[in-house]
Design an enzyme around this catalytic site. Structure first.
Site: not given
Length: 255
Positions: A21, A23, A99, A163
């Site tokens: 992850g 980008s 990540n 979460y």
């Protein structure tokens, strides 16, 4: 011309890190910080290739090599391909920074099954699959794994039942793997940020964010670069004897 790799980082120039992850957001900041340290980087993305290639080019400005590999981290086969492509290109994998993740906030009675499944697939299974693949590549020569967790895995915030559960799982996974993999010279730690300035946080209503800021002793959000510095520390010499730790960086929010 980009910045040159500093002298202290010459040995690290041969090292290779996979950052999932990466980008955008925290992952991007971590990738760029490691490149600045002289570490070759594998940029992972799962949507648009353009931003990932931009990060690749920025990494190369620091004098290192970098590639972009598309992979949905919730898919075990795609994770396997990510590591195969990285190993095929670089010939080694020294660091993994897990990540890639999602946040689907909702109160208990309003959490849809799709959201629940998606969160656990990416935030828990994805981390697990990546750790498995990384361990296989690191067992002979050692290595380091850093899982990006969250302060939500250590404290309660209304609306984050899913979460928080996933990040609590990441914390437990981190500590168990530290015990399992230590014999192979592999350290496993987690960094648990609080409110960090990213696109994700930008979506929080201003009024709500002001409430959160009042609860933070330092009175501000953190930055992605600050998270990247902690990750870089764990991958560097200062992290040689650190494993199984959950490093919370939240400005004092969880105190």
């Amino acid at each position: 011309m980009g910045e040159s790799v500093n002298t202290a980082s010459q040995e690290a120039a041969k090292r290779v890190a996979i950052v999932t992850g990466s980008s955008r957001g925290i992952g991007k900041a971590i990738a760029l910080r490691l490149a600045k340290e002289g570490i070759n980087v594998v940029i992972n993305y799962n949507s648009s290739e353009g931003p990932a290639l931009e990060v690749v080019e920025k990494c190369k400005e620091y004098g290192v090599d970098a590639i972009a590999v598309k992979a949905n981290t919730a898919d075990q086969k795609e994770i396997g391909n990510l590591f195969r492509e990285a190993f095929k290109y670089f010939g080694q994998i020294d660091y993994l920074v897990n990540n890639a993740g999602v946040v689907d906030d909702a109160y208990l009675m309003m959490v849809p099954k799709d959201s629940l499944d998606r969160s656990f697939e990416i935030n828990v299974k994805g981390y697990f699959y990546a750790c498995q693949s990384a361990a296989l590549k690191m067992m002979k020569r050692g290595g380091r794994i850093v899982n990006i967790s969250s302060v939500s895995g250590r404290m309660a915030l209304a609306g984050q039942s899913v979460y928080s559960a996933t990040k609590g799982a990441v914390n437990s996974l981190t500590q168990v793997l530290a015990k399992e993999l230590g014999q192979y010279g592999i350290t496993v730690n987690a960094v648990a940020p609080g409110f960090i300035q990213t696109e994700m946080i930008d979506a929080v209503p201003e009024e709500k964010m002001q409430e959160y800021l009042k609860a933070i002793p330092l009175g501000r959000q953190g930055t992605a670069d600050e998270v990247a510095e902690v990750v870089n520390m764990l991958l560097g010499p200062a992290g040689d004897y650190i494993t199984g730790q959950i490093i919370t960086m939240d400005g004092g929010l969880s105190l």
